[in-house]
Scaffold this motif. Sequence first.
Motif, mmCIF file in Angstrom:
data_model
loop_
_atom_site.group_PDB
_atom_site.id
_atom_site.type_symbol
_atom_site.label_atom_id
_atom_site.label_comp_id
_atom_site.label_asym_id
_atom_site.label_seq_id
_atom_site.Cartn_x
_atom_site.Cartn_y
_atom_site.Cartn_z
ATOM 1 N N LYS A 199 0.857 -1.179 0.000
ATOM 2 C CA LYS A 199 0.000 0.000 0.000
ATOM 3 C C LYS A 199 0.895 1.231 0.000
ATOM 4 O O LYS A 199 1.629 1.474 -0.933
ATOM 5 N N LYS A 200 0.897 2.012 1.067
ATOM 6 C CA LYS A 200 1.723 3.218 1.105
ATOM 7 C C LYS A 200 2.886 3.099 2.072
ATOM 8 O O LYS A 200 3.617 4.063 2.304
ATOM 9 N N LYS A 232 5.453 6.011 4.339
ATOM 10 C CA LYS A 232 5.996 6.819 3.248
ATOM 11 C C LYS A 232 5.685 8.284 3.503
ATOM 12 O O LYS A 232 4.592 8.767 3.223
ATOM 13 N N ASN A 233 6.666 8.986 4.050
ATOM 14 C CA ASN A 233 6.513 10.412 4.296
ATOM 15 C C ASN A 233 7.879 11.081 4.282
ATOM 16 O O ASN A 233 8.885 10.446 3.951
ATOM 17 N N GLU A 247 15.249 9.912 6.156
ATOM 18 C CA GLU A 247 16.170 10.078 7.283
ATOM 19 C C GLU A 247 16.203 8.837 8.162
ATOM 20 O O GLU A 247 17.257 8.463 8.685
ATOM 21 N N LYS A 248 15.067 8.175 8.319
ATOM 22 C CA LYS A 248 15.047 6.936 9.099
ATOM 23 C C LYS A 248 15.876 5.853 8.421
ATOM 24 O O LYS A 248 16.605 5.109 9.090
ATOM 25 N N HIS A 295 15.585 8.554 -2.378
ATOM 26 C CA HIS A 295 14.642 9.502 -2.977
ATOM 27 C C HIS A 295 14.198 9.046 -4.355
ATOM 28 O O HIS A 295 13.025 9.191 -4.720
ATOM 29 N N SER A 296 15.128 8.477 -5.130
ATOM 30 C CA SER A 296 14.787 8.061 -6.492
ATOM 31 C C SER A 296 13.863 6.858 -6.510
ATOM 32 O O SER A 296 13.223 6.574 -7.545
ATOM 33 N N LEU A 297 13.782 6.130 -5.400
ATOM 34 C CA LEU A 297 12.949 4.929 -5.336
ATOM 35 C C LEU A 297 11.608 5.158 -4.652
ATOM 36 O O LEU A 297 10.736 4.283 -4.684
ATOM 37 N N MET A 298 11.453 6.300 -4.013
ATOM 38 C CA MET A 298 10.231 6.543 -3.235
ATOM 39 C C MET A 298 9.024 6.829 -4.145
ATOM 40 O O MET A 298 9.177 7.318 -5.240
#
Length: 323
Positions: A250-251, A278-279, A284-285, A320-323
């Motif tokens: 899901k998210k 996903k936020n 950072e985590k 970032h490129s995978l999010m």
Amino acid sequence: MKKFEYIEAEDLEDLLSILWDFKNEARVIAGGTDLLSIFKDQYLLSYPKLVVNAKPVKELDYVYIEGGILKIGALTRLSTLLSHPLVIEKFPIIKEAIMTIATPQIRNVGTVGGNLCQDIRCWYYRYPARLGGPLICLRKGGKTCLAIRGDNRYHALIGKRCYAVCPSDLAIVLCCLNAEIIVVKKKNQRKLDVQSLYTPLGLSLQPDEIVKEIQVPCNYGFRQRFIKFTIRRPIDFAVLSLAGQLKFEKKDLSKWIITFGGISYRPEVVVVTKYFQKNEKTVEKLLEEIVRSVLVKAKPLTKNAYKIPLLKGLSRKLIHSLM
């Protein structure tokens, strides 16, 4: 050029029989992009008498999927993988990595097995005879790794006596994909994970063993990416490289795998299976997990501490490129 005898293997059985008979006195050649430079520069203390050409062994040149596993023969050329429809469709990360390996001319002759088994690029280990070599480093029976007190800007952050890094970009990607390697000799066959192919002082292969096949599970639902930092773009060996897989349910991020090249004698792996929402805080985590799992083992040498902030920056870019 160091002199050697040359013979062509007729098939796989013939190749394994020759290696069984000659043991340490024989080396296999396929594309030859690395092995011939070893003979030319003469940086080793001893050399095999016989070079066996494996190119006629067509049994080791194939790409197909069976039972949810992508199977790649060791003699498959890099350029073949680059344009193969199965790789393009199901494993774009492999294509992404191969695009950064050497030049089109080298990819046309270089093989998958050869890329995995190539010799290290350490300039002390490879110091050529024409400049006064060879140098007696730890890998050649010396007492210490010469890079520790020398120019170590491109050497490992995680060292075990020898600080040379794994030179294979393909190994970094295959390790991220949970691939396994089939290794064979005349009377035996065994399977090992990609990390286990590499030891602090060389490959884990016995003198009469060869890589036969690479098996990559089809992990559906993962987002994949490969990032490589080099001095000379785009064909140089990696200063640092990262391969990543992220899977969302899901998210929420349910699993991620990142492997690192350029920091150790083998691909270094971080696997996290706990959930992250996903936020904005997710990146950072994940970076905290990298610091905890990888960088706590890092012991920079005198000139390569810059790799730590570089690794963090590339990790952030990858996530970032995978999010």
